[in-house]
Write an enzyme that holds these catalytic residues in place. Structure first.
Site, PDB file in Angstrom:
ATOM      1  N   LYS A 112       2.364 -16.913  -1.717  1.00 23.07           N
ATOM      2  CA  LYS A 112       1.401 -17.867  -0.947  1.00 23.07           C
ATOM      3  C   LYS A 112       0.324 -18.550  -1.187  1.00 23.07           C
ATOM      4  O   LYS A 112       0.150 -19.645  -0.804  1.00 23.07           O
ATOM      5  CB  LYS A 112       1.305 -16.900   0.335  1.00 23.07           C
ATOM      6  CG  LYS A 112       2.395 -15.840   1.004  1.00 23.07           C
ATOM      7  CD  LYS A 112       3.162 -16.804   1.924  1.00 23.07           C
ATOM      8  CE  LYS A 112       4.142 -16.064   2.882  1.00 23.07           C
ATOM      9  NZ  LYS A 112       5.153 -15.121   2.082  1.00 23.07           N
TER      10      LYS A 112
HETATM   11  C1  LIG Z   1       6.399 -14.903   2.188  1.00 22.26           C
HETATM   12  C2  LIG Z   1       7.232 -14.205   1.229  1.00 22.26           C
HETATM   13  C3  LIG Z   1       8.500 -14.344   0.923  1.00 22.26           C
HETATM   14  C4  LIG Z   1       9.225 -15.348   1.744  1.00 22.26           C
HETATM   15  O1  LIG Z   1       9.179 -16.573   1.778  1.00 22.26           O
HETATM   16  P1  LIG Z   1       9.573 -17.768   2.954  1.00 22.26           P
HETATM   17  O2  LIG Z   1       8.762 -19.116   2.325  1.00 22.26           O
HETATM   18  O3  LIG Z   1       8.963 -17.014   4.029  1.00 22.26           O
HETATM   19  O4  LIG Z   1      10.964 -17.605   2.871  1.00 22.26           O
HETATM   20  C5  LIG Z   1       9.303 -13.692  -0.022  1.00 22.26           C
HETATM   21  N1  LIG Z   1       8.632 -12.818  -0.855  1.00 22.26           N
HETATM   22  C6  LIG Z   1       7.278 -12.692  -0.822  1.00 22.26           C
HETATM   23  C7  LIG Z   1       6.540 -11.587  -1.661  1.00 22.26           C
HETATM   24  C8  LIG Z   1       6.499 -13.301   0.259  1.00 22.26           C
HETATM   25  O5  LIG Z   1       5.306 -12.890   0.640  1.00 22.26           O
END
Ligand SMILES: *Cc1c(COP(=O)(O)O)cnc(C)c1O
Length: 486
Positions: A112
């Site tokens: 993120k």
């Molecule tokens: C948010 C997240 C995901 C999923 O990502 P998306 O863009 O929502 O599909 C996968 N792994 C981790 C560790 C995340 O924080």
């Protein structure tokens, strides 16, 4: 560059910065550029000898962001300062033909940060009235919350209000969020699931009465920090180009050679970044969408039916992909078949009947590019065990889901495959110790960093605050918080 909502709304006057401020389109749809810029193989070739920041600049510049080059360069420079790897998102070989794209070197140890360290700078640039305040309201299933807090908390005139399902995030994720003490940050647990949280925040943005009242009384606009916001999704295209450039540089592929990507998916924002990269010209042949036991995306991609009427959210050890309503599927459908009325109908039917079905041609179109599968908790644990035993590395549970699905979907003539490693394992120590049947203190492993996170998990449980899953209660909490921001 003109933007359009997946449900049809478009106003050619609105720039990139307007769209970032708005988050959700007024018709409830998600914004996309009307057309994507193209990048040639010659340009991709040139990315090789550049830093991550320079690569990202060259890509984003193509999107006509209504920022000067100097502004954009400065934003990118400031965004990627707190990363533990100079390469920002290095590739590391996993086994033959498979590489981990390490997206967890940012300050909150999940992918993120790749978006949310940059998005707040777009907001700062978008503010024209010095008195106007913004409150980022975001639902999180774990990693978005802390990444949004770290990204936004130092930006002038911004406050952050995070809600999360109180039993649906890991202990450490909760501690990361709840231990932030900045006055412009509020974190609140909800006695409900992630889908409630996500729907409730969507409803806040599109609630005319409430948003008007907040603007009148507190000169504050709400804004979205999750991947519904185009300004959050856009930077996520960059690391797929960067990974390709790294493979070129290491002579693992020749220019133009196709690769595959495998991504543990929840809201589908990460894998959509890869699909947009392909749309722009990056040679990717297959997108492997990996799920845990909450396998709604597997079902949808394989059958064309999105049906949550009979499903309950299962709590797993990869909580960031515990999801039923995956918001960026809406963008994918629009990209493959830009018929906004049909899309509005599909998502209306998801609201009322908890189900929709796409037409056969669109299903075929999706299956041309996407392969989907899921893994059970046991398979995820075995994957963690195997890579620790064989390669002496620890995978976080989300990365392990992707690695497991990558192995399941392997073919004889598979191309080089990039697996998105979306979190550092230190964020999920109890789950990993459960998988290994051993305490991390007693074993050795080669990929050790982010030890500050390990320390945080040893902290005493801190006070957490929560409310019931009620929209009116949420509105009253938001208002109470905004009173403190005057
Ligand atoms: C948010 C997240 C995901 C999923 O990502 P998306 O863009 O929502 O599909 C996968 N792994 C981790 C560790 C995340 O924080």
């Amino acid at each position: 560059m003109t933007f359009i909502s997946t449900r049809g709304y478009s106003n050619p006057q609105e720039t990139f910065l307007d769209v970032v401020q708005m988050g959700l389109a007024p018709d409830g749809g998600l914004f996309l550029p009307k057309e994507f810029p193209h990048i040639t193989l010659e340009e991709i070739q040139l990315l090789q000898n550049l830093s991550y920041q320079e690569r990202l600049f060259l890509l984003l510049q193509k999107f006509e962001l209504s920022l000067s080059d100097e502004q954009l360069i400065e934003m990118i420079e400031n965004a990627y300062t707190e990363f533990t790897s100079e390469k920002i998102c290095p590739l590391s070989p996993l086994d033959e033909k498979r590489y981990l794209l390490e997206l967890f070197h940012g300050p909150t140890a999940s992918f993120k940060d790749m978006g949310l360290q940059l998005t707040p700078h777009f907001f700062a640039a978008s503010a024209t009235d010095p008195k106007q305040k913004f409150c980022i309201v975001t639902a999180t299933s774990g990693d978005t919350g802390i990444a949004a807090i770290e990204g936004f908390k130092r930006i002038k005139n911004m406050s952050v209000f995070i809600i999360y399902p109180k039993d649906g995030v890991s202990d450490l994720q909760k501690k990361q969020m709840q231990s932030v003490t900045d006055a412009n940050v509020k974190v609140l647990g909800i006695d409900g699931d992630f889908d409630f949280c996500q729907n409730a925040t969507k409803r806040v943005f599109t609630d005319p009465e409430f948003t008007q009242k907040i603007q009148e009384h507190y000169t504050t606009k709400f804004a979205a920090g999750n991947s519904m916001n185009w300004g959050r999704l856009l930077p996520q295209i960059g690391y797929y180009f960067s990974a390709y450039a790294d493979l070129l540089q290491e002579k693992k592929i020749a220019i133009g050679e196709e690769i595959e990507v495998c991504v543990p998916s929840g809201n589908f924002g990460n894998i959509l970044g890869a699909f947009i990269a392909k749309t722009m010209g990056l040679p990717i042949s297959k997108f492997i969408c990996a799920s845990n036991e909450n396998n709604i995306l597997t079902e949808f991609i394989n059958t064309g039916v999105y049906d949550i009427s009979t499903k309950n959210l299962i709590k797993t050890d990869s909580p960031s992909i515990d999801i039923l309503k995956s918001s960026n599927i809406e963008r994918l459908l629009y990209m493959l078949s830009p018929h906004s009325e049909e899309i509005a109908d599909l998502f209306q039917s998801l609201q009322t009947e908890k189900r929709f079905e796409i037409s056969a041609p669109i299903k075929e179109e999706i299956q041309k590019y996407f392969i989907a599968d899921f893994c059970t908790e046991k398979e995820m644990q075995e994957t963690i065990q195997y890579y620790h035993a064989q390669h002496n590395i620890l995978l976080d549970p989300h990365t392990a889901v992707a690695v497991c699905v990558s192995r399941k979907t392997d073919t004889k003539n598979a191309q080089q495959r990039i697996i998105a490693s979306t979190a550092h394992f230190n964020k999920f120590i109890p789950a990993i110790e459960k998988a290994l049947g051993a305490s991390l203190d007693t074993i050795s492993y080669s990929n050790d960093d982010h030890s500050h996170l390990a320390l945080l998990s040893e902290k005493e449980n801190i006070q957490t605050e929560s409310i019931s899953a009620s929209y009116t209660e949420l509105l009253s909490e938001i208002e109470k918080f905004l009173v403190t921001q005057q």
